[in-house]
Scaffold this motif. Structure first.
Motif, PDB file in Angstrom:
ATOM      1  N   ASN A  82       2.672   4.458  14.832  1.00 40.48           N
ATOM      2  CA  ASN A  82       2.360   4.497  13.410  1.00 40.48           C
ATOM      3  C   ASN A  82       3.240   5.524  12.705  1.00 40.48           C
ATOM      4  O   ASN A  82       3.905   6.336  13.336  1.00 40.48           O
ATOM      5  CB  ASN A  82       0.882   4.838  13.190  1.00 40.48           C
ATOM      6  N   TRP A  83       3.211   5.467  11.375  1.00 44.70           N
ATOM      7  CA  TRP A  83       3.980   6.408  10.558  1.00 44.70           C
ATOM      8  C   TRP A  83       3.137   7.626  10.198  1.00 44.70           C
ATOM      9  O   TRP A  83       1.906   7.556  10.142  1.00 44.70           O
ATOM     10  CB  TRP A  83       4.468   5.700   9.296  1.00 44.70           C
ATOM     11  N   ALA A 135       0.830   8.038  -0.870  1.00 45.60           N
ATOM     12  CA  ALA A 135       1.157   7.533   0.469  1.00 45.60           C
ATOM     13  C   ALA A 135       1.243   8.629   1.518  1.00 45.60           C
ATOM     14  O   ALA A 135       1.301   8.362   2.713  1.00 45.60           O
ATOM     15  CB  ALA A 135       2.464   6.738   0.433  1.00 45.60           C
ATOM     16  N   ILE A 164      -4.922   1.418   8.483  1.00 48.57           N
ATOM     17  CA  ILE A 164      -5.669   2.609   8.085  1.00 48.57           C
ATOM     18  C   ILE A 164      -7.168   2.383   8.261  1.00 48.57           C
ATOM     19  O   ILE A 164      -7.885   3.199   8.864  1.00 48.57           O
ATOM     20  CB  ILE A 164      -5.336   3.010   6.634  1.00 48.57           C
ATOM     21  N   ARG A 201      -3.422   9.517   6.129  1.00 48.95           N
ATOM     22  CA  ARG A 201      -4.472   8.828   5.378  1.00 48.95           C
ATOM     23  C   ARG A 201      -5.611   8.376   6.296  1.00 48.95           C
ATOM     24  O   ARG A 201      -6.783   8.375   5.911  1.00 48.95           O
ATOM     25  CB  ARG A 201      -3.877   7.641   4.627  1.00 48.95           C
ATOM     26  N   TYR A 250       3.630  10.954   2.210  1.00 45.73           N
ATOM     27  CA  TYR A 250       4.904  11.273   2.838  1.00 45.73           C
ATOM     28  C   TYR A 250       5.657  12.262   1.956  1.00 45.73           C
ATOM     29  O   TYR A 250       5.380  12.375   0.758  1.00 45.73           O
ATOM     30  CB  TYR A 250       5.769  10.014   2.992  1.00 45.73           C
ATOM     31  N   SER A 258       0.884   7.410   6.876  1.00 47.24           N
ATOM     32  CA  SER A 258      -0.212   6.469   7.101  1.00 47.24           C
ATOM     33  C   SER A 258      -1.270   7.082   8.005  1.00 47.24           C
ATOM     34  O   SER A 258      -2.476   6.921   7.783  1.00 47.24           O
ATOM     35  CB  SER A 258       0.345   5.183   7.728  1.00 47.24           C
ATOM     36  N   THR A 259      -0.819   7.832   9.021  1.00 45.97           N
ATOM     37  CA  THR A 259      -1.753   8.500   9.931  1.00 45.97           C
ATOM     38  C   THR A 259      -2.515   9.599   9.198  1.00 45.97           C
ATOM     39  O   THR A 259      -3.709   9.825   9.455  1.00 45.97           O
ATOM     40  CB  THR A 259      -1.004   9.076  11.143  1.00 45.97           C
ATOM     41  N   ASN A 300       0.826  -1.212   0.000  1.00 41.96           N
ATOM     42  CA  ASN A 300       0.000   0.000   0.000  1.00 41.96           C
ATOM     43  C   ASN A 300       0.859   1.261   0.000  1.00 41.96           C
ATOM     44  O   ASN A 300       0.581   2.220   0.710  1.00 41.96           O
ATOM     45  CB  ASN A 300      -0.927  -0.001   1.226  1.00 41.96           C
ATOM     46  N   TYR A 301       1.915   1.250  -0.801  1.00 39.68           N
ATOM     47  CA  TYR A 301       2.943   2.302  -0.758  1.00 39.68           C
ATOM     48  C   TYR A 301       3.269   2.854  -2.143  1.00 39.68           C
ATOM     49  O   TYR A 301       4.073   3.767  -2.260  1.00 39.68           O
ATOM     50  CB  TYR A 301       4.201   1.678  -0.129  1.00 39.68           C
ATOM     51  N   TYR A 315       0.374  -4.546  10.754  1.00 37.90           N
ATOM     52  CA  TYR A 315       0.518  -3.508   9.734  1.00 37.90           C
ATOM     53  C   TYR A 315      -0.857  -3.235   9.133  1.00 37.90           C
ATOM     54  O   TYR A 315      -1.844  -3.882   9.485  1.00 37.90           O
ATOM     55  CB  TYR A 315       1.452  -3.999   8.618  1.00 37.90           C
ATOM     56  N   GLY A 316      -0.917  -2.292   8.211  1.00 32.26           N
ATOM     57  CA  GLY A 316      -2.136  -2.058   7.446  1.00 32.26           C
ATOM     58  C   GLY A 316      -3.324  -1.679   8.296  1.00 32.26           C
ATOM     59  O   GLY A 316      -4.376  -2.326   8.242  1.00 32.26           O
TER      60      GLY A 316
END
Length: 340
Positions: free
Chosen positions: A221-222, A284, A208, A228, A286, A225-226, A30-31, A205-206
């Motif tokens: 979390n990253w 993604a 969202i 999203r 970022y 991703s947050t 998902n990246y 993981y995953g």
């Protein structure tokens, strides 16, 4: 007859050439923006296949085992030196490619790939905490969210199972420096994580969708991703732990045994073009390492807290170094205990 033979030869060459126009990318799940791949395929005629992985360790183990069939991998900064030392990466010399002039100078002379002889930036970001503020209205800029969870969040916490990030956050929470082998600090880290895990829902993981649906309320979390998650649920917020948080970069590298070497190099050059790097970030959420890509990005990325670190917390971020093997072995033992 000569003409017929010549025509047949041309057709054969054409078929061979067409078959060679392939690229197999091994990347985090998902990246990867489908729009980016569609554009690359349209402009180059190269057919792309993407296979997902869920951790740096998974990717490294898979490639070391051989017979993988991949051309490109996207390791994090702390892992790039390992890939290079193991002889797994081709020295493709991105620094000599046409679009290299677009790379932000801050990302060129980096410790994991000095001068960029092997890798090209994919995305960079931070590892902190995500919190649903509907269920918790306290301070979110702290690793206590998962290390010493508030009562209202217990049983609703997810921690991404990425050893380097989680160990880094935990070590800094107890006042240590990344890659420390201080036994007192590491005992605190080990005991603290094992105790904290009793209050976690899981290590997956995953997440969202799980955050969006409020099955999970908080966790490690990253930032992208947050971001999203917040787009799907406005109550989600991203915290930068004041005790210290992780800064990272993932980069595109070409495997030494790539079957489609030139196609892989073409992809490295392609993503150093600002509008293409912007497509990576648009999906993604970022930042990337390419100058000029900002003007092609969505407006909401320019002011988002997930992307723009608060001034008072900017000096709390740390790029994780690549730990020596003995220290890494200590961390692996702690991580193994945590998985029990």
């Amino acid at each position: 007859m000569k003409k017929l033979f010549a025509a047949a030869s041309v057709l054969a060459l054409g078929a061979t050439g067409a078959m060679a126009q392939e690229l197999n990318i091994y990347n985090w799940g998902n990246y990867t923006n489908p729009k980016l791949i569609e554009k690359f395929e349209a402009e180059t005629g190269i057919d792309v296949t993407i296979t997902d992985y869920d951790s740096n360790d998974t990717a490294l183990a898979k490639v070391k085992a051989g017979g993988h069939g991949f051309d490109i991998v996207v390791p994090s900064a702390t892992y790039v030196p390992i890939w290079i030392s193991e002889g797994l990466l081709e020295e493709t010399r991105p620094d000599q490619m046409e679009n290299f002039s677009n790379m932000d100078p801050v990302w060129i002379d980096v410790p994991w790939d000095e001068g960029r002889h092997y890798t090209v930036p994919w995305q960079w970001g931070t590892t902190g905490v995500a919190v649903n503020t509907k269920y918790y209205d306290g301070d979110i800029d702290t690793s206590a969210i998962f290390m010493d969870p508030p009562e209202e969040l217990k049983g609703k916490i997810n921690v991404v199972p990425e050893m380097g990030d989680v160990m880094g956050l935990a070590i800094m929470y107890y006042g240590g420096e990344p890659c420390t082998n201080d036994k007192e600090i590491l005992k605190q880290v080990r005991d603290g994580l094992v105790e904290a895990k009793k209050s976690w829902l899981g290590m997956d993981y995953g997440n969202i969708e799980k955050f969006a649906k409020e099955d999970v309320w908080a966790g490690v979390n990253w930032n992208g991703s947050t971001f999203r998650m917040r787009l799907a649920n406005e109550n989600i917020a991203y915290g930068y732990p004041k005790e210290g948080y992780v800064v990272w970069m993932d980069s595109v590298a070409v495997l030494k045994d790539a079957q489609n070497m030139e196609e892989a190099k073409t992809f490295q050059n392609f993503i150093m073009k600002p509008e293409n790097a912007a497509l990576i970030s648009e999906f993604a959420r970022y930042a990337n390492g390419i100058k000029g890509s900002e003007e092609f990005m969505p407006e909401d990325m320019k002011t988002a807290r997930e992307i723009n670190i608060p001034e008072e917390l900017k000096d709390k971020g740390t790029f994780l170094p690549t730990c020596d093997p003995d220290t890494q072995a200590l961390y692996t033992r702690i991580w193994t205990d945590l998985q029990k």
